[in-house]
Design an enzyme around this catalytic site. Structure first.
Site, PDB file in Angstrom:
ATOM      1  N   ARG A  75       0.650  -1.071   0.176  1.00 18.93           N
ATOM      2  CA  ARG A  75       0.066  -0.040  -0.067  1.00 18.93           C
ATOM      3  C   ARG A  75       0.855   1.024   0.048  1.00 18.93           C
ATOM      4  NH1 ARG A  75      -4.787   0.779  -1.707  1.00 18.93           N
ATOM      5  NH2 ARG A  75      -5.686  -0.995  -0.154  1.00 18.93           N
ATOM      6  N   HIS A 171       0.376   3.387 -10.501  1.00 18.13           N
ATOM      7  CA  HIS A 171      -0.563   3.956  -9.625  1.00 18.13           C
ATOM      8  C   HIS A 171       0.018   4.555  -8.370  1.00 18.13           C
ATOM      9  CE1 HIS A 171      -3.731   3.714  -6.681  1.00 18.13           C
ATOM     10  NE2 HIS A 171      -4.262   2.797  -7.275  1.00 18.13           N
ATOM     11  N   GLU A 274      -2.328   8.880 -11.335  1.00 17.90           N
ATOM     12  CA  GLU A 274      -1.936   7.772 -11.950  1.00 17.90           C
ATOM     13  C   GLU A 274      -1.749   7.820 -13.363  1.00 17.90           C
ATOM     14  OE1 GLU A 274      -4.563   4.742 -10.382  1.00 17.90           O
ATOM     15  OE2 GLU A 274      -4.814   5.949  -8.622  1.00 17.90           O
TER      16      GLU A 274
END
Ligand code: TA6
Length: 306
Positions: A75, A171, A274
């Site tokens: 993450r 991302h 992104e």
């Protein structure tokens, strides 16, 4: 040190540039430390989890609750989304955002450039496991160039005998002082898909501001974006190549609380911009074709507005 780390350092270690070591939870990572910047790249998912030009604050955000498990995406940093963006188009049992961000990437090159930057290349090829999820032969090359700027280039190649359609995204989780005080320049007048409003297509009016959950796919745009961050007195410039779609995401409070690997208030210090091939911008590759999705991230001073 494990045998694999010893052989990685023997084959690709570079004094004054890159050293391979055990990172969080023992996952192998490349620690890049040159005259210009530091960075950390995990072989799990090919994720660059840290990038910091010398004398600056970190540019990327990494969740303090990131789980570094081999079956989960890390993450934060820059997860590599491939070969589909979002949920699988027909099979909801297949992993969200494809399989590249949880795959084990292989080191294929490390080098020093004349300007003092460090280059690191990771590769990913199809396996029986990937072919079970996605029935195509492919070769992915992921090249990081770490200097005063960060360049990331993801090249997808169709090594099979049938065309395939691939979606992708770099991302990127960017670190910001306070997400409610930043504005994003570069998407004015762009059409976007609002993922929070039944995928309705809307048009961006002026600068993007974040005062609630935002989850948008901006379309038909090759524009660079700039995150203006007055609290940190800086601008983060994101230039891109091979992309006509840009995703902007902040989970805000409810979604942050619902994610075990995301601190409840963490949404205030991060913003995802992104570089993507998503929605209308997925790419069809014929056998032997290749496509490169790239971004260049640079830091500039933000002169406080009078
Ligand atoms: O990039 C935006 C997005 O597609 C959001 O919808 C949200 O799901 C985010 O990606 C993170 O997805 P993840 O699977 O990493 O929780």
């Amino acid at each position: 040190m494990t045998d694999l780390l010893a052989s990685l350092n023997a084959d690709f270690g570079l004094e004054g540039h890159v050293h391979f070591q055990a990172g969080e939870n023992g996952l192998h990572m490349a620690r890049i430390d040159n005259d210009l910047a530091t960075a950390e790249v995990y072989l799990h998912g090919g994720n660059i989890t840290a990038f910091q030009p010398h004398g600056s604050d970190p540019l990327l955000w990494l969740s303090p609750l990131a789980q570094f498990q081999t079956d989960k995406a890390i993450r934060g940093g820059v997860p590599v989304i491939w070969p589909w963006f979002g949920p699988h188009s027909v099979d909801s049992h297949k992993p969200q955002h494809g399989f590249a961000r949880t795959a084990s990437w292989q080191v294929s090159h490390a080098g020093a450039l004349a300007d003092g930057s460090t280059q690191l290349q990771l590769d990913l090829r199809d396996t029986s496991a990937t072919r079970t999820l996605w029935p195509h032969a492919f070769a992915l090359e992921l090249v990081f160039t770490v200097g005063t700027e960060l360049r990331i280039e993801l090249t997808s190649r169709n090594t099979g005998d049938q065309p395939f359609t691939a979606g992708a995204a770099l991302h990127s989780y960017f670190a910001v002082g306070d997400v409610e005080q930043v504005v994003v320049e570069g998407l004015a007048d762009c059409e976007y898909i609002d993922k929070l409003d039944a995928d309705r297509r809307k048009r961006q009016e002026g600068l993007v501001r974040i005062h609630a959950e935002v989850d948008r796919i901006y379309l038909k745009t090759e524009n660079s974006c700039v995150i203006h961050d007055p609290l940190m007195a800086r601008q983060i410039h994101i230039e891109k190549g091979g992309s006509r779609s840009t995703v902007v995401w902040n989970p805000w409070a409810d979604k942050a609380e619902a994610m075990a690997d995301f601190p409840d208030q963490g949404f205030r210090q991060m913003l995802c911009i992104e570089t993507a091939n998503a929605a209308d911008d997925v790419r069809i590759l014929a056998p032997g074709d290749a496509h490169t999705l790239s971004q260049r991230i640079s830091l500039h001073r933000e002169v406080p507005r009078q």
